[in-house]
Every structure is written in C-alpha cells, then in structure tokens.
Design a protein around this motif. Sequence first.
Motif, mmCIF file in Angstrom:
data_model
loop_
_atom_site.group_PDB
_atom_site.id
_atom_site.type_symbol
_atom_site.label_atom_id
_atom_site.label_comp_id
_atom_site.label_asym_id
_atom_site.label_seq_id
_atom_site.Cartn_x
_atom_site.Cartn_y
_atom_site.Cartn_z
ATOM 1 N N ARG A 120 -22.741 -74.843 36.705
ATOM 2 C CA ARG A 120 -21.731 -74.379 37.662
ATOM 3 C C ARG A 120 -20.546 -73.758 36.941
ATOM 4 O O ARG A 120 -20.027 -72.717 37.362
ATOM 5 N N GLU A 121 -20.099 -74.379 35.832
ATOM 6 C CA GLU A 121 -18.923 -73.858 35.134
ATOM 7 C C GLU A 121 -19.168 -72.465 34.564
ATOM 8 O O GLU A 121 -18.300 -71.599 34.589
ATOM 9 N N GLN A 122 -20.362 -72.252 34.039
ATOM 10 C CA GLN A 122 -20.685 -70.967 33.420
ATOM 11 C C GLN A 122 -21.241 -69.961 34.409
ATOM 12 O O GLN A 122 -21.486 -68.807 34.044
ATOM 13 N N GLY A 123 -21.444 -70.369 35.661
ATOM 14 C CA GLY A 123 -22.017 -69.471 36.652
ATOM 15 C C GLY A 123 -23.451 -69.089 36.343
ATOM 16 O O GLY A 123 -23.928 -68.016 36.754
ATOM 17 N N LYS A 124 -24.175 -69.963 35.647
ATOM 18 C CA LYS A 124 -25.559 -69.687 35.240
ATOM 19 C C LYS A 124 -26.515 -70.066 36.367
ATOM 20 O O LYS A 124 -26.554 -71.217 36.780
ATOM 21 N N PRO A 125 -27.317 -69.123 36.886
ATOM 22 C CA PRO A 125 -28.180 -69.436 38.027
ATOM 23 C C PRO A 125 -29.417 -70.234 37.617
ATOM 24 O O PRO A 125 -29.844 -70.198 36.459
ATOM 25 N N MET A 126 -29.977 -70.954 38.576
ATOM 26 C CA MET A 126 -31.261 -71.626 38.362
ATOM 27 C C MET A 126 -32.341 -70.564 38.207
ATOM 28 O O MET A 126 -32.372 -69.572 38.948
ATOM 29 N N ASN A 127 -33.238 -70.784 37.276
ATOM 30 C CA ASN A 127 -34.296 -69.828 36.974
ATOM 31 C C ASN A 127 -35.601 -70.604 36.851
ATOM 32 O O ASN A 127 -35.728 -71.479 35.998
ATOM 33 N N ALA A 128 -36.572 -70.289 37.697
ATOM 34 C CA ALA A 128 -37.813 -71.058 37.729
ATOM 35 C C ALA A 128 -38.620 -70.931 36.451
ATOM 36 O O ALA A 128 -39.444 -71.794 36.149
ATOM 37 N N ALA A 129 -38.396 -69.877 35.685
ATOM 38 C CA ALA A 129 -39.157 -69.666 34.457
ATOM 39 C C ALA A 129 -38.527 -70.354 33.257
ATOM 40 O O ALA A 129 -39.236 -70.784 32.340
ATOM 41 N N ARG A 130 -37.188 -70.488 33.236
ATOM 42 C CA ARG A 130 -36.521 -70.971 32.030
ATOM 43 C C ARG A 130 -35.711 -72.252 32.248
ATOM 44 O O ARG A 130 -35.567 -73.060 31.328
ATOM 45 N N THR A 131 -35.154 -72.463 33.429
ATOM 46 C CA THR A 131 -34.290 -73.629 33.638
ATOM 47 C C THR A 131 -35.109 -74.914 33.669
ATOM 48 O O THR A 131 -36.076 -75.027 34.431
ATOM 49 N N LEU A 132 -34.702 -75.888 32.860
ATOM 50 C CA LEU A 132 -35.391 -77.169 32.821
ATOM 51 C C LEU A 132 -34.746 -78.153 33.791
ATOM 52 O O LEU A 132 -33.525 -78.201 33.935
ATOM 53 N N VAL A 133 -35.590 -78.938 34.448
ATOM 54 C CA VAL A 133 -35.154 -80.028 35.318
ATOM 55 C C VAL A 133 -35.840 -81.302 34.844
ATOM 56 O O VAL A 133 -36.765 -81.267 34.037
ATOM 57 N N ARG A 134 -35.376 -82.438 35.355
ATOM 58 C CA ARG A 134 -35.972 -83.738 35.007
ATOM 59 C C ARG A 134 -36.648 -84.290 36.260
ATOM 60 O O ARG A 134 -35.983 -84.836 37.144
ATOM 61 N N PRO A 135 -37.980 -84.175 36.379
ATOM 62 C CA PRO A 135 -38.653 -84.618 37.601
ATOM 63 C C PRO A 135 -38.907 -86.113 37.679
ATOM 64 O O PRO A 135 -39.646 -86.570 38.562
ATOM 65 N N GLY A 136 -38.312 -86.898 36.793
ATOM 66 C CA GLY A 136 -38.389 -88.352 36.928
ATOM 67 C C GLY A 136 -39.811 -88.873 36.899
ATOM 68 O O GLY A 136 -40.602 -88.589 35.999
ATOM 69 N N SER A 137 -40.159 -89.635 37.932
ATOM 70 C CA SER A 137 -41.445 -90.332 37.952
ATOM 71 C C SER A 137 -42.646 -89.420 38.126
ATOM 72 O O SER A 137 -43.781 -89.889 37.992
ATOM 73 N N ILE A 138 -42.445 -88.148 38.397
ATOM 74 C CA ILE A 138 -43.571 -87.215 38.388
ATOM 75 C C ILE A 138 -44.151 -87.151 36.980
ATOM 76 O O ILE A 138 -45.324 -86.795 36.790
ATOM 77 N N SER A 139 -43.361 -87.549 35.982
ATOM 78 C CA SER A 139 -43.868 -87.668 34.605
ATOM 79 C C SER A 139 -45.104 -88.551 34.544
ATOM 80 O O SER A 139 -45.976 -88.367 33.674
ATOM 81 N N LYS A 140 -45.186 -89.542 35.427
ATOM 82 C CA LYS A 140 -46.307 -90.476 35.401
ATOM 83 C C LYS A 140 -47.650 -89.769 35.567
ATOM 84 O O LYS A 140 -48.667 -90.219 35.026
#
Length: 683
Positions: A120-140
């Motif tokens: 948010r601070e840098q105004g960087k948009p979410m990008n489905a190809a490069r932005t990493l998320v933490r899907p939690g228990s989907i790791s299982k």
Amino acid sequence: MKRASPITDGAGETAPKDPLAAPAPEAAPIELRPLPAPPPVASAPIAPLPMEPGDTGLGEILVAPTGPAPTPPVSSPDAEAYIDGLVPTALARGGLTGAVVVLVKDGQVLLAKGYGYADREQGKPMNAARTLVRPGSISKLFTWTAVMQLVERGKLDLDADINTYLDFRIRDEYGQAITLRHLMTHSAGFEESSKHLFAAQPSQLMALGDYVKAVQPQRIYPPGQVPGYSNYGVALAGYIVQRVAREPFDDYIEEHIFAPLGMRHSSFRQPLPKGLAADMAKSYVAPGAPPIPFELVNAAPAGSLSTTGEDMARFMIAHLDQGRYRNDTILQTYTAQAMQNTLVRPIPGLDAMTLGFFRHDSYGPITLGHGGATEAFQSDLVLLPEHKLGVFVSASGPARAGRALHRDLIDGLLRRYYPAREPPPPTLVTAYLHGRQIEGRYESSRQSSGNFLAIGRLFATSVIELNSDETVSVSSLRKPDGRVKRWREIGPYLWREVDGDSRLAAKVIDNEVIAVSSDDVPAAMWLQPVPAWRSPGWIVPLLYLAAIVHVLALALWPVAALVRHRTQRPLLLDSRERDLRLLTFIGLSGNVLLALLWVWILSRAEVSVRSLDGSLDPLIRIAQLLGLLSIATAVIAALNLRAAWSMPVRRLRRACAVAIAVACIAVVWLVFALKTMQWSLVY
C-alpha cells in the motif's frame, strides 16, 4: 451452493464488524491465457406486445414464464465480469489490502488476476504472476501430495505404524498405532497443539525434527474414531517425508512438485530466498496500521508455503488432470484418484474426507478443497473434478473480511455456473422428537484438553436449541449477516437450512447423540456433547461468582476498617482469629492476582498465536505457583469460617466467612479442572 469451508488457524468468527474503508484501488491489469470464449447461447427474440396510446404496459404480462434462467457457460469474459463486480467492492467494504483470484478450466487458465495492493505504501499492485501470498493450510495439500508420491514408489505404507518411520516414538495410548491414513484424515486423535506453531523471529525457527519432538501433544481420542484437525499431524507427516526421502522437506517439495509444475515463484523456505522476498505481498490488519511481519511457521509442512496465483493454477490443473501437467507427471492416475475418492464420512449425510482433501458431495457438484488462514492472509482452494474447474483466492487484510470474500466469491461462482435445482423436501414428523434429542451444549472435537488452553472450551461452546416451529438452531452456525441459522429435519437426524442449502446432521448410536456437525464445517472436526461435570452452563457462573466474592471481600475490608475507626468500635478478635483474618486477606489477594495473570496470558494468546513461542512459560510457572497457594488459601478460609462459627452469633460475619470459604474452594477446583497445573509446558 455450499461447499467445504476452510479451516482456520487462528481466532474464531466472533470478530466485530469491520469498518467501511475507502474505495478499492483499480485492479491490476489482467494476466491470463484464456480459452476462446464459447459462442453465446442462442435465443429467439421476443416481440413486444402491442400497446394502446398512453399505456405503460405495467399491468400486463409481456413474456410468459419459461422456467429458470439458463445457466451461463464458464468462460473467461463472463467469469471476469462477475469477479470484477464482486472483488473490488469486497476489498473496499472490508478494509482488505489486496486479493488474487485464479480460475482454471479444462487444463487452461481462464483468469489469473490481482486486485488492490501488494504494497500500500509503495502503491504496488497485486500481480497474479509475481506477487506472493501465504495460503496457510492449503500448504497441507502439497505435503499430502508428497506423501502419496512416496506411497506409489513403495517407500511409505499408509497403514503402517508411523513409529517405523520416525527416530523418536509417538506415545502409545489406546492400544492402537497411528498410521499415515489417520494423519491424512485428521483422525489420529491428537489434541490441538499451539506452542511454537509460529516463531516470532527467524532466530527462533526450529528444525522440523526438533519441532515435532518438542511439542508432541497428548492423544485424546482413539485413532480413527473422532475427527480432530491437527497441524501437528501434518508436520509429523512432513517429517516422515523428509526422513524417508533422505533430504530436507523444502528440497523434496522443490524437486518433486515445484520443478515439474514450473512453480518458479513458490517456496516453503523461511525466511524467503532473496529472489522472492521482494515480491511478497504486505498485509495490514487495519487502515493505517503497520504491515504484518512475514509469518514464520515452525510446523512448516502444515502452513509455510509462499506462492503466486499463477503457480497455484498449475497445481490445481495437475490435480484436476489426475496428476499430470502438460508433459510432466507428479502423481500416477490411480494415486491421484485415490486422493480424491471418499475415505471417511464422520457423519452420514454430510461431507467426507479424502486423503488430504475436504470433499463436498452431499448435494450439488462434487467439490474438493482446502482453506487456509494466517494472521495476514485468508485463502481458499476448490476443485470440481467432474467439470475440470478449479478456483483459488487469497486476500490480505482483516481476517473476517478475507473469509467473507472467498466465501462469497466461491459460493457465488458455484451458484452461477452449477446451480442446484432440487426441490425442498418436506419436514419429517420426527422433527420435534429429534430436535429435543440433540438440544444441549457442544464443543469442537478440535480442542486442547490436557493443558491450560482447555480454559478456552468454557467460552467456545455451541448451544443447540429447538425452536417453537420445530426447527433447530446452532449458536455457532450463522448466516453472513450474523443471524443464527435455522434448520428443519428432512431425513432421520438430517436437517436442511431454512432459506438455504446447507445440511446439519447428528451421529446417534444406541439412541445417544455422539456428535453433530454441518457441511458449513469441514469433515475434519465435529461438535460433541459437553460432559455435565464441566459444562460452562454452571462453571462460568461459578467462576464469575467466585470472582465477585473475592473482589467484594477485598474492597470491603478497608471500608470496614475505616468504619470501625470512625465509630471507635474495635475488632473483637483474639490473636489467632486476627491472624486467620489477615492470612485470608492475603490469600484472596493471591487468588485475584492468579486470575488476572491467567487473563493476561490468554489475552496474549488470543491476540496472536505467535506469543505462544515459549516466552510466556515463566509467567505460566508463576501462575501455577499461585495455583498451589490457592490450596493454602482455601484451608485458611475454612479455618476462618470455623472460628467465625464458634464465636457469639454474628450473622453478617458468618455469612461473609461462608461466602469466602466457598469461593476459595471453588478457585482450587477450577485451578485443577481447567488443567492449569500440568507440569509439562507443552500446549
């Protein structure tokens, strides 16, 4: 259309309503490889009816009803238009920072799109190809895929005692061994394990082997009989993969799953490698708050995955195509099918567990899925094997808003493309009888019962009630607007939601209710009756009454002294009685300090599970010492009562002494009944 709900790893659903936020920023440009859109469904034009001059036509039927509206085909333009209409609004209303949504169909990516901000601070948009998320228990799901790879290579046996694969021993209880099949269906019988689940600093991260050895939880159920979702069980399976494959778990996943699928922007490593760290999305619990630090998971196989939307598309396609992705294979066809087939159905009429997936098949299209929750991200993954369709969504920001987003989005897509058309069945004549039978207090089978976190059971019970219209209500099962759902019986011990599709069912053996659950909840847990001896219905009032007596006694003590001083009326007690009175005052103060200390410890755990990293252990030991002193306080209060009773009749003093003695004895009972005195600091 309902489906298997995600498992949450954190707090419950009772968070306050999230404040409205500013409108969401414009979504990032679409990054997808869509299939050609199928031709639109042809329909004959409808000619308007002739109208008289001045006639508005509002009083006439212009088109004869022709049945339900046609279901639109699953296409990239239609899905994108639908999702674009939902996600930005959800981000704005819930104060979410960003989200990524992925839709795959027939081996192709229909949509992979980011919404909102990665930073948010840098105004960087979410990008489905490069932005990493933490899907939690989907790791299982990656851990279970690794287990099944080793099963098909003959290196693991799903039905062997897991102790044969370990360099330490899982304690023997119930006379029955735990197997990998038990771990994969969350039926090994472990109690909830929270200590060291997260680490506060990279320096506090534990090696996987050290973690599973240090925090081995108690087994509170016989294996294979009670579903009890367990992060520890998955970490244990990951450690078995590591030992049998003779390589670190992270290395195994990268070589045998990420590499064949081309998941170049995914990792289980913590902290993230430098090449990926810059693309990690930031999450904020509230507008203006600092970003949540990168979460460090000691139970890595259960929840440490970092990934992108497009990488998750590859994983979904592989499982939808029976273990294949393009020219690579991560599972043989028979193995992939075994992972998807029903294995355990804890309660007839409700959803099932496969070897790792939550399977919804009680009505509507069959779905396989798993949810995931961390402090920073709320995620969900759903596969429709019969339709070769997969959906993944992950949102960063307030937990409640994130859960609402993926619930509304996935349920909305299923209703849009695969609507249920079954007519509602009639209510059974046994509705009243069976409703009365299941009334009562229930607790989740996913629980801590052998350590101080058992206190949480007092405030997390569900109450089932029979309503005047012969429907039943479960206090913990609510509609999106917060109203408690009502259910009517449509089959023996099977209820359907009023004005909804979800089911509720009870497991009854020899006319005794063993468990109740709903397909709003994954099959990895259920609600079970609370024993009367520790029912919150009387323990919580006892707890409050004891607290009130302690506070009043301590508050009135100096007031009484002041009154005696003003009225020049001395306290007519001998030296022994004065000593007992003083010691009782000191003991009451110790009990109040004990209660405040436990409240502080539990509030810290409620704010963040990261606080359960061992740093609270010294305070827990102090609380246990005060718990031991409460025994002495109860003895002194009883002696004080005896002294008061032997004196000339003073009803007020006797009444106060009785109340104080009873309150102190109640404290001692609570100290032991709530498992606060366990010597082991495994919780």
